[in-house]
Design a protein around this motif. Structure first.
Motif, PDB file in Angstrom:
ATOM      1  N   SER A   1       6.827   5.696   2.773  1.00  0.00           N
ATOM      2  CA  SER A   1       7.617   4.496   2.486  1.00  0.00           C
ATOM      3  C   SER A   1       6.895   3.213   2.862  1.00  0.00           C
ATOM      4  CB  SER A   1       8.949   4.567   3.239  1.00  0.00           C
ATOM      5  OG  SER A   1       8.721   4.637   4.644  1.00  0.00           O
ATOM      6  N   GLY A   2       5.699   3.331   3.425  1.00  0.00           N
ATOM      7  CA  GLY A   2       4.951   2.162   3.858  1.00  0.00           C
ATOM      8  C   GLY A   2       5.291   1.710   5.257  1.00  0.00           C
ATOM      9  N   THR A   3       6.073   2.508   5.962  1.00  0.00           N
ATOM     10  CA  THR A   3       6.470   2.169   7.317  1.00  0.00           C
ATOM     11  C   THR A   3       5.706   3.026   8.316  1.00  0.00           C
ATOM     12  OG1 THR A   3       8.309   3.747   7.167  1.00  0.00           O
ATOM     13  CG2 THR A   3       8.757   1.458   6.541  1.00  0.00           C
ATOM     14  N   GLY A   4       6.144   2.983   9.568  1.00  0.00           N
ATOM     15  CA  GLY A   4       5.484   3.753  10.609  1.00  0.00           C
ATOM     16  C   GLY A   4       4.295   3.001  11.185  1.00  0.00           C
ATOM     17  N   VAL A   5       3.299   3.745  11.622  1.00  0.00           N
ATOM     18  CA  VAL A   5       2.103   3.141  12.196  1.00  0.00           C
ATOM     19  C   VAL A   5       1.255   2.528  11.080  1.00  0.00           C
ATOM     20  CG1 VAL A   5       0.016   3.540  13.539  1.00  0.00           C
ATOM     21  CG2 VAL A   5       2.129   4.786  14.088  1.00  0.00           C
ATOM     22  N   LEU A   6       0.847   1.264  11.250  1.00  0.00           N
ATOM     23  CA  LEU A   6       0.049   0.559  10.260  1.00  0.00           C
ATOM     24  C   LEU A   6      -1.378   0.333  10.755  1.00  0.00           C
ATOM     25  CD1 LEU A   6       2.492  -2.227   8.978  1.00  0.00           C
ATOM     26  CD2 LEU A   6       1.799  -0.154   7.787  1.00  0.00           C
ATOM     27  N   GLU A   7      -2.334   0.546   9.877  1.00  0.00           N
ATOM     28  CA  GLU A   7      -3.743   0.250  10.165  1.00  0.00           C
ATOM     29  C   GLU A   7      -4.236  -0.762   9.127  1.00  0.00           C
ATOM     30  OE1 GLU A   7      -8.109   2.456  10.336  1.00  0.00           O
ATOM     31  OE2 GLU A   7      -6.266   3.654  10.246  1.00  0.00           O
ATOM     32  N   PRO A   8      -4.395  -2.039   9.518  1.00  0.00           N
ATOM     33  CA  PRO A   8      -4.809  -3.064   8.553  1.00  0.00           C
ATOM     34  C   PRO A   8      -6.187  -2.760   7.959  1.00  0.00           C
ATOM     35  CG  PRO A   8      -3.953  -4.071  10.559  1.00  0.00           C
ATOM     36  CD  PRO A   8      -4.128  -2.606  10.850  1.00  0.00           C
ATOM     37  N   LEU A   9      -6.317  -2.978   6.663  1.00  0.00           N
ATOM     38  CA  LEU A   9      -7.606  -2.836   5.986  1.00  0.00           C
ATOM     39  C   LEU A   9      -8.190  -4.192   5.611  1.00  0.00           C
ATOM     40  CD1 LEU A   9      -6.963   0.161   3.544  1.00  0.00           C
ATOM     41  CD2 LEU A   9      -8.357   0.168   5.628  1.00  0.00           C
ATOM     42  N   GLN A  10      -7.360  -5.052   4.987  1.00  0.00           N
ATOM     43  CA  GLN A  10      -7.874  -6.330   4.518  1.00  0.00           C
ATOM     44  C   GLN A  10      -6.734  -7.317   4.290  1.00  0.00           C
ATOM     45  OE1 GLN A  10     -11.280  -7.204   3.967  1.00  0.00           O
ATOM     46  NE2 GLN A  10     -10.307  -9.201   3.907  1.00  0.00           N
ATOM     47  N   GLY A  11      -6.856  -8.498   4.816  1.00  0.00           N
ATOM     48  CA  GLY A  11      -5.937  -9.571   4.501  1.00  0.00           C
ATOM     49  C   GLY A  11      -6.431 -10.333   3.283  1.00  0.00           C
ATOM     50  N   PHE A  12      -5.511 -10.876   2.480  1.00  0.00           N
ATOM     51  CA  PHE A  12      -5.928 -11.626   1.291  1.00  0.00           C
ATOM     52  C   PHE A  12      -4.873 -12.658   0.927  1.00  0.00           C
ATOM     53  CE2 PHE A  12      -3.489  -7.992  -0.193  1.00  0.00           C
ATOM     54  CZ  PHE A  12      -2.739  -8.468  -1.249  1.00  0.00           C
ATOM     55  N   MET A  13      -5.280 -13.607   0.096  1.00  0.00           N
ATOM     56  CA  MET A  13      -4.405 -14.662  -0.405  1.00  0.00           C
ATOM     57  C   MET A  13      -4.290 -14.513  -1.917  1.00  0.00           C
ATOM     58  SD  MET A  13      -2.697 -17.444   0.691  1.00  0.00           S
ATOM     59  CE  MET A  13      -3.547 -17.984   2.178  1.00  0.00           C
ATOM     60  N   THR A  14      -3.084 -14.537  -2.448  1.00  0.00           N
ATOM     61  CA  THR A  14      -2.919 -14.431  -3.900  1.00  0.00           C
ATOM     62  C   THR A  14      -3.309 -15.741  -4.581  1.00  0.00           C
ATOM     63  OG1 THR A  14      -0.593 -15.020  -3.633  1.00  0.00           O
ATOM     64  CG2 THR A  14      -1.118 -12.680  -3.805  1.00  0.00           C
TER      65      THR A  14
END
Length: 503
Positions: A442-455
């Motif tokens: 569902s996209g929840t739980g523990v998160l590991e960031p890969l990349q931030g971006f701006m639209t």
């Protein structure tokens, strides 16, 4: 008697008896130039930025002939002693169809490749991040847009050495030439302005406003009357008069991640084909009244596009599928696909790229029947690891299984790791987002960031990351499985998922 008739047909088909072609002039040539029917001497070349290859395809049977390997994959290309090419990206070809110019953005190079032997005959190194290289119509010069700086590098068309520079606004993206040989049109990727430059003396004689700064691609019509260019950031395509005073004629809303445009002439007229990466489709417009006449679903993240020498086909690189799609321009239907290397960018169709067997009948057989064994295969290699990739999609939470995915993801194998490329659409414009790995579907739980971006202003972005991602999202190892997710915000402060991995 029958054999004589067959021979006559073959000779007529290849123009050996002086018969005029029914239609004339395909990009980048003039409308007065003769068409060239599709044959085994022709080649489709695609430049692939993650495998650092150029794939070579025979258009008769849409068969991958092989690849020209210009560089290595990760991690070899990170070495301080690395000598290969990096981010193979842009592409043009000489008027005699015997040389292709291939730009490597990451190594600041233009590679000049002999089409007969598939061998690199010269490498010219330039300034920061060159993007595209095209020959002038007479073949005397090669103009290279140096996008990381503020000039077009002018190379000698024979020696390939730099002979001068044309200073333009910051970030020149690409040059297209009027088929009459008078003008070069230089759009910008950083400045909202396209420059018109005289080929004879390199003077700027016109300036055309762009609706936004990020223009990756530009094309002139074969009749030297119009110039079309794309805007990747706002999802627009603009058209201006190719002759003074270079008046802006039309602005079209084409869609998120509008990539490349090219012009096709066929029995029905003249048309502009535009690749819309965020919609996975091509939009087709008439050049006389700008009416949209077709929408063609083609596959994930269409990028480079070029017509065949007779305008009956158009070829499209699918960046997130590692394929070339073939479209019949009379029906506007995809009729074939063929495999290529990882993340194809620019693509060109070069008629008569490979020298024919000598003799009239041999030449006819070369163009029209089964290609002779070994024709144009020197120095080519199989795809190997360049043919290995994984495709995924992201959709809004709760979307049904049939819902069209707004985001496509490609994982290009580099050995133990992959390069992730996500063509993201369907988000709010100008907002920060985070691509991450989640422990729950569902996209929840523990998160590991890969990349931030701006639209961008169209609510889209192309996002990259590197790592052993396939092993995690495909659960190939004993490690707990992870799921790709997009969330609004930053790694430190983010909201709930807006897109999750489609099962």
């Amino acid at each position: 008697m029958r054999r004589k008739v067959i021979l006559a047909v073959l000779l007529v088909a290849i123009g050996l008896v002086g018969v005029r072609h029914a239609f004339a002039g395909q990009a980048p040539a003039a409308a007065s130039d003769p068409d060239i029917p599709i044959g085994h001497q022709d080649r489709v070349y695609s430049a692939e930025q993650y495998s650092n290859t150029v794939s070579v395809t025979d258009p008769v049977d849409n068969r991958l002939v092989g690849t020209i390997r210009l560089g290595d994959s990760l991690p070899a290309n990170l070495s301080p002693l690395y000598k290969g090419q990096l981010l193979v990206h842009g592409m043009g070809f000489s008027p005699d169809h015997r040389t292709i110019a291939v730009v490597a953005v990451g190594s600041n190079a233009v590679n000049f490749i002999d089409t007969a032997t598939n061998s690199v005959k010269h490498v010219t190194y330039l300034g920061r991040s060159p993007h595209e290289a095209f020959y002038t119509m007479d073949g005397k010069e090669v103009w290279v847009t140096v996008r990381g700086e503020n000039y077009v590098s002018v190379l000698d068309g024979t020696t390939y050495e730099e002979k001068g520079r044309i200073v333009v606004p910051n970030g020149p993206g690409m040059t297209s030439f009027s088929p009459d040989g008078k003008y070069g049109y230089v759009c910008s990727s950083f400045t909202p302005e396209t420059e018109v430059v005289t080929v004879a003396d390199h003077r700027i004689v016109g300036r055309v406003p762009q609706a936004s700064p990020f223009c990756p691609n530009i094309a002139a019509t074969p009749d030297s009357k119009q110039v079309w260019f794309t805007l990747k950031d706002t999802g627009k395509t603009q058209v201006f008069d190719a002759q003074p005073p270079f008046t802006l004629l039309k602005t079209l809303d084409t869609g998120p991640i509008t990539n490349h445009v090219n012009i096709v002439r066929n029995a029905k007229g003249m048309f502009a084909y535009v690749t819309i990466g965020g919609l996975n489709e091509i939009k087709v417009f008439r050049t006389d009244d700008f009416e949209q006449v077709a929408t063609i679903p083609v596959g994930k993240l269409p990028h480079g596009i070029w017509p065949s020498g007779d305008g009956t086909r158009v070829y499209v690189g699918l960046e997130n599928e590692d394929k070339v799609a073939v479209i019949d321009t009379l029906t506007n239907q995809v009729i074939a696909t063929s495999p290529v290397g990882q993340a194809p960018q620019a693509l060109v169709y070069v008629p008569d790229a490979v020298p024919a067997m000598s003799g009239g009948l041999n030449e006819a057989m070369t163009r029209m029947t089964v290609a002779p064994e070994g024709l144009g295969t020197n120095n080519l290699q199989p795809l190997g690891i360049a043919g290995q990739s994984t495709e995924l999609s992201l959709v809004p939470p709760g979307a049904n299984k049939e819902a069209k995915a707004p985001t496509s993801v490609s994982l290009s194998d580099q050995g133990l790791v992959q390069i992730l490329e996500a063509a993201v659409t369907g988000l709010e414009p100008g907002k920060p987002y985070l691509l991450a790995l989640a422990s729950e579907p569902s996209g929840t739980g523990v998160l590991e960031p890969l990349q931030g971006f701006m639209t961008n202003p169209a609510g889209a972005a192309v996002v990259n990351a590197i790592g052993p991602i396939r092993q995690l999202v495909r659960s190939e190892d004993k490690a707990p499985r992870r799921y790709l997710v997009i969330l609004p915000g930053t790694p430190g402060t983010h909201g709930t998922p807006v897109q999750i991995q489609k099962e």
